[in-house]
Design an enzyme around this catalytic site. Structure first.
Site, short mmCIF file in Angstrom:
data_model
loop_
_atom_site.label_atom_id
_atom_site.label_comp_id
_atom_site.label_asym_id
_atom_site.label_seq_id
_atom_site.Cartn_x
_atom_site.Cartn_y
_atom_site.Cartn_z
N LYS A 78 0.80 -1.23 0.00
CA LYS A 78 0.00 0.00 0.00
C LYS A 78 0.83 1.28 0.00
O LYS A 78 0.30 2.35 -0.27
CB LYS A 78 -1.00 -0.01 1.15
N THR A 115 8.83 -5.69 8.85
CA THR A 115 10.07 -6.47 8.69
C THR A 115 11.27 -5.53 8.66
O THR A 115 12.29 -5.77 9.32
CB THR A 115 10.03 -7.27 7.37
N ALA A 174 12.55 -4.55 11.96
CA ALA A 174 12.91 -5.57 12.96
C ALA A 174 14.40 -5.46 13.29
O ALA A 174 15.25 -5.45 12.40
CB ALA A 174 12.59 -6.96 12.42
N GLN A 175 14.69 -5.40 14.56
CA GLN A 175 16.09 -5.25 14.97
C GLN A 175 16.69 -6.59 15.37
O GLN A 175 17.74 -6.99 14.89
CB GLN A 175 16.18 -4.27 16.15
N GLY A 176 15.98 -7.30 16.27
CA GLY A 176 16.52 -8.50 16.92
C GLY A 176 17.04 -9.53 15.95
O GLY A 176 18.24 -9.81 15.88
N GLY A 177 16.15 -10.16 15.18
CA GLY A 177 16.59 -11.16 14.22
C GLY A 177 15.61 -12.29 14.11
O GLY A 177 14.41 -12.13 14.33
N GLU A 232 17.65 -13.43 23.49
CA GLU A 232 16.58 -12.51 23.88
C GLU A 232 15.75 -13.15 24.98
O GLU A 232 15.96 -14.33 25.31
CB GLU A 232 15.72 -12.15 22.66
N HIS A 269 5.88 -4.43 23.49
CA HIS A 269 7.33 -4.57 23.64
C HIS A 269 7.72 -3.73 24.85
O HIS A 269 7.33 -2.57 24.96
CB HIS A 269 8.06 -4.09 22.39
N ARG A 309 8.28 -11.44 27.44
CA ARG A 309 7.83 -10.05 27.27
C ARG A 309 6.59 -9.67 28.08
O ARG A 309 6.46 -8.55 28.53
CB ARG A 309 7.49 -9.82 25.80
N HIS A 319 3.32 -3.84 20.00
CA HIS A 319 4.40 -4.30 19.14
C HIS A 319 3.97 -5.41 18.18
O HIS A 319 4.36 -5.41 17.03
CB HIS A 319 5.52 -4.81 20.04
N GLU A 337 2.48 -11.87 10.44
CA GLU A 337 1.76 -11.35 11.61
C GLU A 337 0.24 -11.33 11.39
O GLU A 337 -0.54 -11.31 12.35
CB GLU A 337 2.27 -9.94 11.94
N ARG A 379 4.04 -14.39 22.14
CA ARG A 379 5.08 -14.81 21.19
C ARG A 379 6.47 -14.74 21.82
O ARG A 379 6.83 -13.76 22.48
CB ARG A 379 5.04 -13.89 19.98
N LEU A 411 9.77 -13.72 12.56
CA LEU A 411 10.36 -13.80 11.22
C LEU A 411 10.49 -15.28 10.83
O LEU A 411 10.32 -15.66 9.68
CB LEU A 411 11.72 -13.09 11.17
C1 SIN Z 1 13.46 -6.88 19.30
O1 SIN Z 1 14.50 -6.69 18.67
O2 SIN Z 1 13.39 -6.73 20.51
C2 SIN Z 1 12.24 -7.28 18.55
C3 SIN Z 1 12.33 -8.68 18.16
C4 SIN Z 1 10.97 -9.28 18.10
O3 SIN Z 1 9.96 -8.59 18.25
O4 SIN Z 1 10.89 -10.50 17.96
#
Ligand code: SIN
Length: 537
Positions: A34, A42, A45-48, A115, A243, A289, A350, A374, A385, A391
């Site tokens: 859109k 995506t 997204a930081q974590g991985g 994490e 989050h 979380r 989040h 999602e 989650r 991902l």
């Molecule tokens: C994060 O980097 O904390 C987000 C990762 C996630 O939401 O799975």
């Protein structure tokens, strides 16, 4: 206008792109998005991406961690399938050229992060820009593929259903209807008809239902709302993941401070420097979380403070700058040197753990309509989650759906496109006052933040339901009276999501995972070890 395609993929995040690349082996793919194609969750997204990738880890451990986090609601067979198929999907991403961070001492190995809720290091990452790197590699492959057409600024409005065409009913046993594609609002403001043999919803989540969110502006629950309106079953929408650590700064809109920061030793403290997580959960800062977000909420309510702090000043400054370049630079831009001072953080909406209910192949109860990423509720996440499992879920289900599409292709490739009437504008007029939209949008987001946030009560839920009712009626009227604009379509979807979240939250008379209701503070395994499923009557 009436267009046709073999596969209509709605959404350009990891789920949609991964599926498009595979589906192009079968036929022509049209992927609509859109806004700009990189404008996805995506990309932020930081974590991985979590997967079992080292000899110190095992499938059983990853399965156990996912089940514990999911608070009794994960579907164990789905968890097992996703976890066991994870490493293969990571290998595919590597083959596509995703540059995951490598172990400094042994570059043949990935550097695996940790994490909350994970009992081992298992997060493949690209420093703290993991999503951006995955999106880059997938987009490049999609752009290079001549069988995939990407249309930006194309917003799906509603799904096309066989039952609504006026053609004689089809004889079907396993499904409730058949999806024929979607009505799509283009950049010229015209709604066109897109017929497809297979339609795939990968529109991401719905964080914009809440006032504060880590999500990008596109996260308005479009796929879930469209699917619900079409008669698809949706489930577990009460499980909204907050989050724990979003940057608290007046100029930072939705900047996440990755959980990987706590994975590397970051500690949550209050403004006096008191570390508080150990008094809430034996896992401390690396609790799941739901626990961490609730602990922060309790601390902020008790102290009256606007935020808590995440402290990594005890780690080497070199390490912090290298491991978290994006977080370091962004915070510095706001005047916070994270190697020298704690980061002010607050929880923010989040991730939607619920969504369109699917089976293990990503199929919904509507034939030829798939959902994953999602947008879907696959049974993996349950009531909460596990970090970085999303991902993973997206790539595994994109593959599952492709396998199913391949098996069905001999039948589906022969489907005839139908004569379908164009979108009818009727007497709709151009909306003159955009405040009609922005005001409602703001009201819904505030209501949801204040009444359906981390901690809920029966009274607050009843209140928000009664306040939402006239808003829903008004928005529905706008939808009939005015020519469609992206804002109006999104407002309609946001209002629908708010209503669905509240309805699910009112049904679940217990507290479990991310759904905490002070009037029913305990989990009730006898009555509530089940999904909350809604279907339009
Ligand atoms: C994060 O980097 O904390 C987000 C990762 C996630 O939401 O799975």
């Amino acid at each position: 206008m009436n267009y046709t395609t073999d596969f209509l993929v709605i959404g350009s995040g990891i789920a949609g792109l991964s599926f498009a690349l595979k589906a192009a082996r079968l036929g022509q793919v049209t992927l609509i998005t859109k806004k700009d194609k990189v404008n996805t969750a995506t990309n932020l997204a930081q974590g991985g991406i979590a997967a079992v990738l080292s000899s110190e880890d095992s499938f059983e451990l990853h399965i156990r961690d996912t089940l514990i986090s999911g608070a009794g609601l994960c579907h164990e067979d789905v968890v097992r399938m996703v976890v066991e198929k994870g490493p293969e999907r990571i290998r595919e991403l590597l083959e596509l050229g995703v540059a995951f961070s490598r172990d400094e001492k042994d570059p043949d190995r990935l550097d695996l992060g940790r994490e909350g809720g994970h009992s081992a290091r298992r997060i493949a990452h690209s420093y703290d820009r993991s999503g951006q790197e995955i999106e880059r590699a997938l987009l490049r492959a999609v752009t290079d593929n001549p069988r995939i057409t990407v249309l930006e600024d194309h917003l799906a409005v509603d799904l096309l259903l066989h039952s609504k065409t006026g053609f004689p009913p089809e004889n079907r046993q396993s499904y409730d209807d058949r999806c024929l594609g979607a009505y799509v609002l283009g950049p010229d403001g015209v709604v066109t008809t897109w017929q497809a043999r297979v339609t795939v919803l990968c529109t991401g989540g719905a964080g914009k239902v809440y006032l504060y969110t880590t999500n990008p502006d596109i996260a308005t629950g479009d796929g879930i709302a469209m699917a619900y309106r079409a008669g698809a079953r949706v489930a577990n929408l009460e499980f909204v993941q907050f989050h724990p650590t979003c940057l608290f700064h007046p100029l930072a809109k939705n900047f996440l401070i990755s959980e990987a920061v706590r994975g590397e030793g970051g500690r949550l403290i209050d403004k006096e420097g008191r570390h508080f997580m150990d008094s809430y959960d034996p896992r401390g800062d690396l609790a799941t979380r739901d626990m961490v977000a609730r602990a922060i909420d309790a601390e902020m309510k008790a102290s009256g403070d606007d935020c808590v702090f995440l402290d990594i000043t005890h780690l080497s400054a070199d390490f912090v700058r290298k491991r978290f370049p994006n977080i370091y630079q962004t915070c510095l831009g706001f005047g916070i040197d994270i190697t020298k001072e704690p980061i002010p953080v607050v929880p923010a909406a989040h991730y939607m753990c619920g969504g369109v209910l699917t089976d293990k192949m990503g199929r919904t109860n509507i034939e030829n309509l798939y959902a994953f990423g999602e947008t879907a509720c696959t049974g993996l996440h349950g009531g909460n989650r596990l970090a970085s499992n999303s991902l993973l879920e997206a790539v595994v289900f994109a593959h599952q759906a492709f396998v199913q599409c391949e098996a069905d292709w001999p039948k589906n490739s022969g489907l005839q496109f139908l004569e379908i009437r164009d979108w009818r504008v009727g007497r709709a007029e151009r909306i003159e006052e955009c405040v009609l939209i922005t005001h409602n949008w703001d009201q819904i987001r505030r209501l949801m933040w204040n009444y359906v946030g981390i901690v809920r009560s029966d009274k607050r839920l009843a209140l928000v339901k009664s306040r939402l009712a006239p808003l829903l009626a008004e928005i529905d009227q706008h939808y009939r009276d005015y020519l469609l604009t992206p804002d109006l379509v999104e407002l309609r979807n946001i209002s629908q999501l708010a209503d669905l979240i509240v309805r699910c939250a009112m049904i679940r008379k217990e507290s479990r995972g991310l759904h905490y209701n002070v009037d029913h503070p305990a989990a009730d395994d006898l009555n509530w070890l089940k999904d909350t499923v809604l279907v339009k009557s």
